[in-house]
Design a protein around this motif. Structure first.
Motif, PDB file in Angstrom:
ATOM      1  N   THR A 100       0.822  -1.209   0.000  1.00 52.48           N
ATOM      2  CA  THR A 100       0.000   0.000   0.000  1.00 52.48           C
ATOM      3  C   THR A 100       0.854   1.255   0.000  1.00 52.48           C
ATOM      4  O   THR A 100       0.546   2.229  -0.700  1.00 52.48           O
ATOM      5  N   ALA A 101       1.936   1.260   0.779  1.00 53.65           N
ATOM      6  CA  ALA A 101       2.820   2.424   0.805  1.00 53.65           C
ATOM      7  C   ALA A 101       3.438   2.675  -0.569  1.00 53.65           C
ATOM      8  O   ALA A 101       3.486   3.829  -1.044  1.00 53.65           O
ATOM      9  N   VAL A 102       3.901   1.622  -1.232  1.00 53.44           N
ATOM     10  CA  VAL A 102       4.478   1.788  -2.567  1.00 53.44           C
ATOM     11  C   VAL A 102       3.430   2.284  -3.550  1.00 53.44           C
ATOM     12  O   VAL A 102       3.689   3.180  -4.382  1.00 53.44           O
ATOM     13  N   THR A 103       2.221   1.758  -3.475  1.00 48.92           N
ATOM     14  CA  THR A 103       1.161   2.164  -4.398  1.00 48.92           C
ATOM     15  C   THR A 103       0.778   3.621  -4.200  1.00 48.92           C
ATOM     16  O   THR A 103       0.613   4.371  -5.178  1.00 48.92           O
ATOM     17  N   VAL A 104       0.632   4.059  -2.959  1.00 49.72           N
ATOM     18  CA  VAL A 104       0.212   5.435  -2.694  1.00 49.72           C
ATOM     19  C   VAL A 104       1.287   6.423  -3.135  1.00 49.72           C
ATOM     20  O   VAL A 104       0.992   7.440  -3.782  1.00 49.72           O
ATOM     21  N   VAL A 105       2.548   6.136  -2.812  1.00 53.59           N
ATOM     22  CA  VAL A 105       3.628   7.061  -3.205  1.00 53.59           C
ATOM     23  C   VAL A 105       3.750   7.127  -4.727  1.00 53.59           C
ATOM     24  O   VAL A 105       3.854   8.217  -5.316  1.00 53.59           O
ATOM     25  N   ALA A 106       3.735   5.970  -5.382  1.00 49.86           N
ATOM     26  CA  ALA A 106       3.837   5.963  -6.841  1.00 49.86           C
ATOM     27  C   ALA A 106       2.617   6.605  -7.496  1.00 49.86           C
ATOM     28  O   ALA A 106       2.740   7.275  -8.526  1.00 49.86           O
ATOM     29  N   THR A 160       6.537 -10.539  -4.295  1.00 47.89           N
ATOM     30  CA  THR A 160       5.074 -10.567  -4.209  1.00 47.89           C
ATOM     31  C   THR A 160       4.528  -9.214  -3.797  1.00 47.89           C
ATOM     32  O   THR A 160       3.481  -8.775  -4.291  1.00 47.89           O
ATOM     33  N   THR A 161       5.225  -8.521  -2.900  1.00 49.60           N
ATOM     34  CA  THR A 161       4.782  -7.187  -2.483  1.00 49.60           C
ATOM     35  C   THR A 161       4.801  -6.206  -3.648  1.00 49.60           C
ATOM     36  O   THR A 161       3.855  -5.433  -3.846  1.00 49.60           O
ATOM     37  N   LEU A 162       5.874  -6.239  -4.438  1.00 46.68           N
ATOM     38  CA  LEU A 162       5.958  -5.342  -5.587  1.00 46.68           C
ATOM     39  C   LEU A 162       4.903  -5.659  -6.635  1.00 46.68           C
ATOM     40  O   LEU A 162       4.345  -4.751  -7.263  1.00 46.68           O
ATOM     41  N   PHE A 163       4.589  -6.944  -6.829  1.00 47.63           N
ATOM     42  CA  PHE A 163       3.549  -7.273  -7.804  1.00 47.63           C
ATOM     43  C   PHE A 163       2.174  -6.844  -7.307  1.00 47.63           C
ATOM     44  O   PHE A 163       1.332  -6.384  -8.097  1.00 47.63           O
ATOM     45  N   LEU A 164       1.905  -6.988  -6.012  1.00 48.91           N
ATOM     46  CA  LEU A 164       0.640  -6.499  -5.469  1.00 48.91           C
ATOM     47  C   LEU A 164       0.520  -4.993  -5.644  1.00 48.91           C
ATOM     48  O   LEU A 164      -0.550  -4.469  -5.997  1.00 48.91           O
ATOM     49  N   ALA A 165       1.632  -4.284  -5.422  1.00 54.19           N
ATOM     50  CA  ALA A 165       1.612  -2.836  -5.625  1.00 54.19           C
ATOM     51  C   ALA A 165       1.407  -2.476  -7.088  1.00 54.19           C
ATOM     52  O   ALA A 165       0.663  -1.546  -7.417  1.00 54.19           O
ATOM     53  N   ALA A 166       2.061  -3.210  -7.984  1.00 50.28           N
ATOM     54  CA  ALA A 166       1.914  -2.925  -9.417  1.00 50.28           C
ATOM     55  C   ALA A 166       0.497  -3.219  -9.903  1.00 50.28           C
ATOM     56  O   ALA A 166      -0.040  -2.486 -10.740  1.00 50.28           O
ATOM     57  N   SER A 167      -0.130  -4.270  -9.374  1.00 46.98           N
ATOM     58  CA  SER A 167      -1.494  -4.589  -9.794  1.00 46.98           C
ATOM     59  C   SER A 167      -2.503  -3.576  -9.273  1.00 46.98           C
ATOM     60  O   SER A 167      -3.551  -3.372  -9.897  1.00 46.98           O
ATOM     61  N   ALA A 168      -2.226  -2.929  -8.141  1.00 51.21           N
ATOM     62  CA  ALA A 168      -3.124  -1.912  -7.608  1.00 51.21           C
ATOM     63  C   ALA A 168      -2.798  -0.512  -8.108  1.00 51.21           C
ATOM     64  O   ALA A 168      -3.571   0.424  -7.850  1.00 51.21           O
ATOM     65  N   LEU A 169      -1.685  -0.349  -8.815  1.00 53.83           N
ATOM     66  CA  LEU A 169      -1.252   0.979  -9.232  1.00 53.83           C
ATOM     67  C   LEU A 169      -2.183   1.651 -10.240  1.00 53.83           C
ATOM     68  O   LEU A 169      -2.434   2.861 -10.125  1.00 53.83           O
TER      69      LEU A 169
END
Length: 297
Positions: A100-106, A160-169
């Motif tokens: 979630t943190a990666v998705t929100v910042v990106a 897996t964390t990065l892929f979850l962030a990329a799928s929610a981006l």
């Protein structure tokens, strides 16, 4: 000749008219039908929750919805251990929290140029993002699994964390961009006149004004990752790395041996982080976008 003073005129009493009697509100048949339908839908949503609460404190392992003959906490005692609850919940918090943190910042960094700058590729890029929001995750899991095998990221928590962030981006960018469009550009221009650079404008002017939008994106992103079963089930292999969304699968059985009481207790515990996150961030949603007085003066 002396002037004769005229006495002041008596005050005119203003009579306040009596308020008109309120007419009884007429109930429209259409509104009544809509309310009945909404009540019926609400009952359909409440019944599974009621069944889960009753089954978690029931002394009988039954699929039927009934009041338990005796209340017990044995189901919670059975699931409150490291292998069943504590480790999977910690894995879920690590995966969803960092994702979630990666998705929100990106999303913030991508939405700002899309909202403020004009280019030829802006509209095609937005259409691509809109298309990506409706793309089911199951449609891309086979090539993603093959790619993860080639780069040796299978059974990797960071991967897996990065892929979850990329799928929610895509959803995060689209939603964040719509919120950022509501921030007036004149405030950024005033900050630039005072000598602020782009990152200072984004951090000190834009983000404080669109804080409710950031909260909305954070909540939606975290809930989507928290309930994601398919991605960690495919990409994570070790039992000690599985999140709670996958470990709940261990309570189900194909031979009518499902522990419904323990499953209900675990489901209640599994729902607590999402409820707590919403309660902590819900206060940020009440104020809305306070831009009314920002342009005065």
């Amino acid at each position: 000749m002396a002037a004769v003073a005229t006495p002041p005129a008596p005050p005119v009493s203003k009579t306040v008219p009596a308020p008109a009697p309120r007419r009884p509100r007429r109930v429209r048949p259409g509104r009544l039908a809509i309310n009945l339908v909404l009540i019926a839908v609400s009952v359909l949503y409440v019944l599974p929750l009621l069944w889960m609460v009753l089954a978690s404190v029931s002394d009988t392992n039954s699929f039927r919805l009934k009041w338990p003959s005796a209340l017990t906490l044995d189901n919670f005692d059975a699931v409150l251990n490291v292998d069943t609850t504590y480790r999977p919940m910690l894995n879920s918090l690590l995966l969803c929290g960092f994702g979630t943190a990666v998705t929100v910042v990106a999303s913030v960094l991508c939405a700002y140029p899309l909202s403020r700058y004009r280019s030829r590729v802006r509209r095609p890029f937005l259409y691509t993002i809109l298309f990506s929001t409706g793309l089911p995750i199951t449609a891309v899991m086979i090539p993603v699994y093959s790619m993860f095998v080639q780069v040796n990221l299978i059974d990797s928590m960071p991967g897996t964390t990065l892929f979850l962030a990329a799928s929610a981006l895509p959803f995060g960018i689209w939603l964040m961009k719509n919120f950022m469009d509501g921030v007036p550009i004149v405030l950024e221009e005033a900050a630039r006149i005072d000598g602020a650079n782009t990152m200072q404008v984004l951090w000190r002017v834009v983000l404080p004004l669109m804080r409710p939008g950031v909260v909305v994106v954070t909540i939606f992103t975290f809930i989507g990752m928290w309930g994601n079963f398919f991605v960690p089930f495919i990409l994570l292999l070790s039992p000690e790395k599985l999140p709670a969304s996958v470990s709940v699968f261990t309570f189900l059985s194909a031979h009518d041996q499902t522990q419904y009481g323990q499953l209900s207790a675990f489901s209640l515990l599994y729902s607590l982080p999402v409820v707590m996150l919403y309660l902590l961030l819900a206060r940020k949603l009440g104020g809305g976008f306070a831009l009314g007085g920002a342009l005065k003066g």
